[in-house]
Design a protein around this motif. Structure first.
Motif, PDB file in Angstrom:
ATOM      1  N   GLY A 272       0.783  -1.226   0.000  1.00 15.33           N
ATOM      2  CA  GLY A 272       0.000   0.000   0.000  1.00 15.33           C
ATOM      3  C   GLY A 272       0.810   1.268   0.000  1.00 15.33           C
ATOM      4  O   GLY A 272       0.249   2.365  -0.106  1.00 15.33           O
ATOM      5  N   ALA A 273       2.132   1.168   0.140  1.00 12.15           N
ATOM      6  CA  ALA A 273       2.971   2.370   0.133  1.00 12.15           C
ATOM      7  C   ALA A 273       2.792   3.128  -1.177  1.00 12.15           C
ATOM      8  O   ALA A 273       2.808   2.533  -2.253  1.00 12.15           O
ATOM      9  CB  ALA A 273       4.433   1.984   0.329  1.00 12.15           C
ATOM     10  N   ARG A 274       2.634   4.457  -1.087  1.00 13.46           N
ATOM     11  CA  ARG A 274       2.438   5.272  -2.294  1.00 13.46           C
ATOM     12  C   ARG A 274       3.575   6.261  -2.430  1.00 13.46           C
ATOM     13  O   ARG A 274       3.861   7.045  -1.527  1.00 13.46           O
ATOM     14  CB  ARG A 274       1.099   6.025  -2.234  1.00 13.46           C
ATOM     15  CG  ARG A 274      -0.126   5.136  -2.429  1.00 13.46           C
ATOM     16  CD  ARG A 274      -1.335   5.992  -2.740  1.00 13.46           C
ATOM     17  NE  ARG A 274      -1.177   6.686  -4.018  1.00 13.46           N
ATOM     18  CZ  ARG A 274      -1.809   7.819  -4.345  1.00 13.46           C
ATOM     19  NH1 ARG A 274      -2.613   8.403  -3.465  1.00 13.46           N
ATOM     20  NH2 ARG A 274      -1.620   8.371  -5.536  1.00 13.46           N
ATOM     21  N   TRP A 275       4.212   6.198  -3.599  1.00 12.75           N
ATOM     22  CA  TRP A 275       5.327   7.081  -3.900  1.00 12.75           C
ATOM     23  C   TRP A 275       4.876   8.257  -4.758  1.00 12.75           C
ATOM     24  O   TRP A 275       4.113   8.095  -5.711  1.00 12.75           O
ATOM     25  CB  TRP A 275       6.421   6.315  -4.646  1.00 12.75           C
ATOM     26  CG  TRP A 275       7.141   5.316  -3.793  1.00 12.75           C
ATOM     27  CD1 TRP A 275       6.837   3.989  -3.637  1.00 12.75           C
ATOM     28  CD2 TRP A 275       8.282   5.569  -2.965  1.00 12.75           C
ATOM     29  NE1 TRP A 275       7.715   3.397  -2.764  1.00 12.75           N
ATOM     30  CE2 TRP A 275       8.621   4.336  -2.346  1.00 12.75           C
ATOM     31  CE3 TRP A 275       9.049   6.698  -2.707  1.00 12.75           C
ATOM     32  CZ2 TRP A 275       9.692   4.224  -1.469  1.00 12.75           C
ATOM     33  CZ3 TRP A 275      10.127   6.579  -1.839  1.00 12.75           C
ATOM     34  CH2 TRP A 275      10.434   5.364  -1.227  1.00 12.75           C
ATOM     35  N   PHE A 276       5.328   9.441  -4.404  1.00 11.33           N
ATOM     36  CA  PHE A 276       5.103  10.671  -5.170  1.00 11.33           C
ATOM     37  C   PHE A 276       3.636  10.839  -5.598  1.00 11.33           C
ATOM     38  O   PHE A 276       3.348  11.059  -6.779  1.00 11.33           O
ATOM     39  CB  PHE A 276       6.023  10.698  -6.390  1.00 11.33           C
ATOM     40  CG  PHE A 276       7.487  10.751  -6.031  1.00 11.33           C
ATOM     41  CD1 PHE A 276       8.091  11.946  -5.677  1.00 11.33           C
ATOM     42  CD2 PHE A 276       8.263   9.590  -6.033  1.00 11.33           C
ATOM     43  CE1 PHE A 276       9.448  11.999  -5.339  1.00 11.33           C
ATOM     44  CE2 PHE A 276       9.614   9.630  -5.688  1.00 11.33           C
ATOM     45  CZ  PHE A 276      10.201  10.839  -5.342  1.00 11.33           C
ATOM     46  N   PRO A 277       2.693  10.719  -4.664  1.00 13.93           N
ATOM     47  CA  PRO A 277       1.281  10.939  -5.042  1.00 13.93           C
ATOM     48  C   PRO A 277       1.093  12.358  -5.565  1.00 13.93           C
ATOM     49  O   PRO A 277       1.693  13.313  -5.062  1.00 13.93           O
ATOM     50  CB  PRO A 277       0.528  10.715  -3.726  1.00 13.93           C
ATOM     51  CG  PRO A 277       1.541  10.977  -2.655  1.00 13.93           C
ATOM     52  CD  PRO A 277       2.851  10.494  -3.209  1.00 13.93           C
ATOM     53  N   GLY A 278       0.280  12.476  -6.579  1.00 13.38           N
ATOM     54  CA  GLY A 278       0.019  13.771  -7.211  1.00 13.38           C
ATOM     55  C   GLY A 278       0.920  14.062  -8.387  1.00 13.38           C
ATOM     56  O   GLY A 278       0.570  14.849  -9.266  1.00 13.38           O
ATOM     57  N   ALA A 279       2.094  13.437  -8.432  1.00 15.60           N
ATOM     58  CA  ALA A 279       3.035  13.687  -9.533  1.00 15.60           C
ATOM     59  C   ALA A 279       2.551  12.995 -10.798  1.00 15.60           C
ATOM     60  O   ALA A 279       1.998  11.892 -10.756  1.00 15.60           O
ATOM     61  CB  ALA A 279       4.424  13.192  -9.167  1.00 15.60           C
ATOM     62  N   THR A 280       2.775  13.657 -11.947  1.00 10.67           N
ATOM     63  CA  THR A 280       2.503  13.044 -13.242  1.00 10.67           C
ATOM     64  C   THR A 280       3.765  13.115 -14.098  1.00 10.67           C
ATOM     65  O   THR A 280       4.563  14.054 -13.985  1.00 10.67           O
ATOM     66  CB  THR A 280       1.333  13.736 -13.969  1.00 10.67           C
ATOM     67  OG1 THR A 280       1.644  15.123 -14.153  1.00 10.67           O
ATOM     68  CG2 THR A 280       0.042  13.601 -13.177  1.00 10.67           C
ATOM     69  N   LEU A 281       3.916  12.123 -14.952  1.00 15.28           N
ATOM     70  CA  LEU A 281       5.098  12.017 -15.802  1.00 15.28           C
ATOM     71  C   LEU A 281       4.829  10.957 -16.853  1.00 15.28           C
ATOM     72  O   LEU A 281       3.722  10.404 -16.912  1.00 15.28           O
ATOM     73  CB  LEU A 281       6.335  11.649 -14.976  1.00 15.28           C
ATOM     74  CG  LEU A 281       6.467  10.192 -14.488  1.00 15.28           C
ATOM     75  CD1 LEU A 281       7.867   9.956 -13.927  1.00 15.28           C
ATOM     76  CD2 LEU A 281       5.423   9.830 -13.455  1.00 15.28           C
ATOM     77  N   ASN A 282       5.818  10.638 -17.679  1.00 18.06           N
ATOM     78  CA  ASN A 282       5.680   9.557 -18.650  1.00 18.06           C
ATOM     79  C   ASN A 282       7.048   8.936 -18.887  1.00 18.06           C
ATOM     80  O   ASN A 282       8.010   9.639 -19.216  1.00 18.06           O
ATOM     81  CB  ASN A 282       5.090  10.058 -19.968  1.00 18.06           C
ATOM     82  CG  ASN A 282       4.655   8.924 -20.876  1.00 18.06           C
ATOM     83  OD1 ASN A 282       5.483   8.183 -21.399  1.00 18.06           O
ATOM     84  ND2 ASN A 282       3.343   8.793 -21.068  1.00 18.06           N
ATOM     85  N   TYR A 283       7.139   7.621 -18.694  1.00 16.82           N
ATOM     86  CA  TYR A 283       8.392   6.887 -18.903  1.00 16.82           C
ATOM     87  C   TYR A 283       8.938   7.141 -20.297  1.00 16.82           C
ATOM     88  O   TYR A 283      10.140   7.388 -20.473  1.00 16.82           O
ATOM     89  CB  TYR A 283       8.121   5.395 -18.687  1.00 16.82           C
ATOM     90  CG  TYR A 283       9.251   4.474 -19.109  1.00 16.82           C
ATOM     91  CD1 TYR A 283      10.171   3.991 -18.187  1.00 16.82           C
ATOM     92  CD2 TYR A 283       9.382   4.061 -20.440  1.00 16.82           C
ATOM     93  CE1 TYR A 283      11.196   3.132 -18.570  1.00 16.82           C
ATOM     94  CE2 TYR A 283      10.402   3.209 -20.836  1.00 16.82           C
ATOM     95  CZ  TYR A 283      11.307   2.751 -19.900  1.00 16.82           C
ATOM     96  OH  TYR A 283      12.320   1.909 -20.291  1.00 16.82           O
ATOM     97  N   ALA A 284       8.090   7.064 -21.314  1.00 16.66           N
ATOM     98  CA  ALA A 284       8.555   7.188 -22.697  1.00 16.66           C
ATOM     99  C   ALA A 284       9.166   8.548 -22.966  1.00 16.66           C
ATOM    100  O   ALA A 284      10.095   8.676 -23.770  1.00 16.66           O
ATOM    101  CB  ALA A 284       7.406   6.914 -23.664  1.00 16.66           C
ATOM    102  N   GLY A 285       8.657   9.581 -22.314  1.00 18.12           N
ATOM    103  CA  GLY A 285       9.209  10.908 -22.521  1.00 18.12           C
ATOM    104  C   GLY A 285      10.670  10.989 -22.133  1.00 18.12           C
ATOM    105  O   GLY A 285      11.463  11.683 -22.772  1.00 18.12           O
ATOM    106  N   HIS A 286      11.055  10.263 -21.092  1.00 14.33           N
ATOM    107  CA  HIS A 286      12.450  10.242 -20.669  1.00 14.33           C
ATOM    108  C   HIS A 286      13.272   9.302 -21.554  1.00 14.33           C
ATOM    109  O   HIS A 286      14.410   9.607 -21.906  1.00 14.33           O
ATOM    110  CB  HIS A 286      12.552   9.829 -19.207  1.00 14.33           C
ATOM    111  CG  HIS A 286      12.025  10.859 -18.264  1.00 14.33           C
ATOM    112  ND1 HIS A 286      10.679  11.037 -18.030  1.00 14.33           N
ATOM    113  CD2 HIS A 286      12.657  11.794 -17.523  1.00 14.33           C
ATOM    114  CE1 HIS A 286      10.511  12.028 -17.159  1.00 14.33           C
ATOM    115  NE2 HIS A 286      11.692  12.505 -16.843  1.00 14.33           N
ATOM    116  N   ALA A 287      12.707   8.176 -21.939  1.00  8.76           N
ATOM    117  CA  ALA A 287      13.434   7.234 -22.781  1.00  8.76           C
ATOM    118  C   ALA A 287      13.749   7.830 -24.148  1.00  8.76           C
ATOM    119  O   ALA A 287      14.819   7.576 -24.714  1.00  8.76           O
ATOM    120  CB  ALA A 287      12.627   5.951 -22.948  1.00  8.76           C
TER     121      ALA A 287
END
Length: 670
Positions: free
Chosen positions: A95-110
């Motif tokens: 149930g641990a939640r990391w960086f709630p509220g943050a949005t991003l996209n893996y492909a954008g960095h790749a």
């Protein structure tokens, strides 16, 4: 041939007493010459922390996980489209939640490759089906933009599933990144899998689009997959379209051509999604039941692979990464993530041993690989064959050799050291599909000791627990993780209440991740993985790790391979300890060889490790990633039907079970 052996039984099975040989110490200038050193300097400057050695850095990374993972984000300039509300909102597992509220996209960095130049190589692909393919970063972005536009024309959007029955080729990487860019969810299977195995996986996620090849070439053999694709298609009623990727003989009927999918230019934009939005679904091997559909999120995989690839594997822009894998193994996902740090993945498709054992070393030399990954089985085969890659190939660019998938014996460590000296770091790791990364492994700031993994990875609070949930050092225990990490799965697909996820990892030790491996940690922090805990041998109440047997038995020149299982006694006795060996010579399992096996096991380990019987077989069953299948063999010997314990398409050699099926029949009808 079967030969009996009746050991005496001591009260305990002790760990080896001899201190492991130190093969390589960290270089004196390690913090000045590596990505890890740059990260350490960043943390020192940004947070005022100071670390005398790796153990202090690791301890900080698990006692202050919020600080560590924020430092990873900042060091790698991870871009959040929306800021986080917290770093770790709750440490409770699951149930641990990391960086709630943050949005991003893996492909954008790749797709931006840590600033790699447009003209630099982004992908290099070797295949036995077609000639070598090279793509620059500009080529990759153009094709991903086109594939993204094509998938949108097929109606693919956020949350839709795109399934791939594809080999390890550039089109697969392009399709994956295009899928991720839309916030759709990716899943892949290698085309050597049969229809049943594929449907067991893909039917769980109800895909909208299937990408497939009509066939491929494996070594010198053409394999036609058109009928299999039709069978898969018929079993997936949610499909809206099938995309035919040109590869191998023929074409797929009633399908969108790959060239048509990419016909229209498109921008390689990426849609921001929540940190824990599903990126892809990985499947467990399925050797003991229906494969688990393990969901990994954009943010967790992004941070974990940035950390792993740069700080452990020391990859940066311009490096090249060779690691044989199929699209069904999490190492494919890790290979593609080389793009995140600007490294160029080298894709290999076909028979990894064709035309000979030296082929992978030649490719590493041709491509100027800085990191070469290899299975322990491959490294040991090279050693047995007398190969000299350090002498015979120009591997001057090589800085690391990675090994994963099964334990590497101490002799394999020494062979790599003999071949390359201190110039090349042997980085042995163990992790898995569940976290899509390493749990324990090496790195530039860690020593290398023969037969041992250097220690827990940064950000991973790994330990060994006894049955009571207490940490143990110097003895075997269950491998656990006591602090959450971002790449722990979002969950299992279709597991709405999380009950299957909790049962898989958290039922044994509430609030603590139990990985399913049997491990021994030393006072130095290094460790040995002794095999899967569900296959661990329980000999009269004392657990023995299978890997310990293999390290001893397979160093005997007359033994080519081995497998050990323990059949428990329902009445609580010692049960039967059975050792299966593949003889390396035409003489087979002679009385002399049997006596040597017994003598070596008794002397190197303990009398308790001496098997009740030694049995010669033609082959050891392994899955396609090279892991020995002890538990399926055990279940077959206990009377289970093979169809209930293992999928034939997960096997490297389906005929390897023949001897065990025959033995099981003999045991039923003596």
């Amino acid at each position: 041939m079967t030969t009996p052996a009746h050991p005496s039984t001591p009260a305990t099975a002790a760990a080896p007493n001899d201190a492991p040989e130190l093969l390589r110490a960290p270089a004196a200038d390690v913090l000045d010459t590596t990505e890890l050193g740059r990260f350490v300097r960043h943390v020192e400057a940004a947070r005022g922390e100071a670390f005398a050695d790796y153990r202090e850095l690791h301890q900080w990374s698990i006692t202050r996980p919020e600080h560590f993972w924020t430092s990873v984000r900042d060091f790698f300039r991870v871009r959040f489209a929306s800021p986080e509300e917290a770093v770790l909102s709750d440490r409770t597992m699951p149930g641990a939640r990391w960086f709630p509220g943050a949005t991003l996209n893996y492909a954008g960095h790749a797709l931006h490759g840590a600033g790699a130049a447009d003209s630099a190589p982004a992908l290099i692909a070797y295949s036995q089906t077609r000639d070598r393919v090279d793509l620059t970063w500009a080529d990759l972005r153009d094709r991903v933009g086109r594939a993204r536009a094509g998938l949108r024309r097929l109606g693919v959007g956020r949350g839709d599933r795109v399934a791939a029955y594809l080999p390890n080729i550039p089109e697969t990487v392009v399709a994956f990144l295009a899928t991720a860019s839309l916030g759709a969810v990716w899943a892949s299977c290698a085309p050597e899998f049969g229809a049943r195995s594929v449907v067991d996986r893909f039917a769980q996620i109800e895909p909208a689009v299937l990408l497939a090849v009509p066939g491929y070439r494996y070594g010198d053999k053409d394999v036609d997959r058109r009928a299999t694709v039709e069978e898969i298609r018929a079993a997936l009623p949610t499909l809206r379209a099938v995309v035919s990727v040109p590869y191998g003989p023929g074409t797929l009927t009633d399908a969108v051509a790959w060239d048509d999918l990419l016909a229209e230019p498109g921008s390689p934009d990426t849609d921001p999604v929540p940190f824990d939005h599903p990126l892809y679904v990985l499947f467990s091997s399925g050797t003991t039941g229906r494969p688990k559909a393990i969901v990994h999120g954009h943010g967790g995989i992004l941070l974990e692979h940035l950390k792993n690839h740069a700080l452990s594997w020391d990859l940066s822009p311009g490096d090249r990464m060779v690691w044989f894998t199929t699209t069904a193994w999490m190492m494919w996902n890790a290979l593609v993530s080389g793009l995140l740090v600007g490294a160029c993945p080298v894709l290999l498709d076909g028979n990894p041993l064709y035309p000979d054992l030296d082929a992978q070393w030649r490719i590493a030399a041709e491509t100027g690989a800085t990191l070469m990954g290899a299975s322990p089985g491959y490294l040991m085969a090279c050693r047995r064959a007398g190969l000299n890659p350090g002498r015979d190939h120009d591997l001057a660019a090589l800085r690391q050799i990675g090994a994963a998938g099964s334990p590497l014996p101490a002799e394999g460590y020494r062979w790599v050291q003999e071949q390359f000296g201190d110039r090349v770091l042997l980085n042995v790791g163990s992790g898995g599909t569940d976290v899509c990364s390493g749990i324990v492994q090496g790195g530039p700031w860690q020593p290398v000791r023969a037969g041992e993994i250097s220690g827990p990875a940064l950000g991973v609070a790994a330990a060994a627990f006894d049955a009571d949930g207490s940490e143990v050092v110097g003895e075997l225990g269950e491998l656990v993780i006591t602090v959450p990490m971002p790449s722990m799965p979002v969950g299992f697909w279709g597991d709405a209440d999380g009950s299957r996820y909790r049962a898989a990892y958290f039922d044994t030790y509430p609030g603590v991740w139990r990985h399913g491996d049997w491990a021994r940690f030393a006072e130095t922090g290094s460790c040995v993985i002794a095999g899967r805990s569900d296959a661990t041998l329980n000999r009269g109440g004392v657990r023995l790790g299978t890997a310990e047997f293999y390290r001893v038995v397979e160093e005997i020149p007359e033994v080519a391979d081995s497998l050990v299982v323990h059949l428990e006694d329902p009445a609580g006795g010692n049960g039967e300890l059975l050792l299966f060996v593949v003889p390396a010579t035409e003489d087979g399992l002679t009385a002399e060889l049997h006596e040597r096996i017994v003598r070596e096991l008794r002397g190197a380990l303990s009398p308790r490790h001496v098997p009740d019987a030694v049995i010669a077989v033609a082959a050891v069953p392994r899955n396609r990633t090279g892991k020995k299948l002890e538990l399926p063999v055990k279940r077959i010997l206990l009377g289970a039907h093979i169809a209930d314990v293992v999928g034939p398409d997960t096997l490297a050699d389906p005929t390897a079970f023949d001897a065990f099926l025959a033995l099981a029949a003999e045991r039923r009808n003596p």
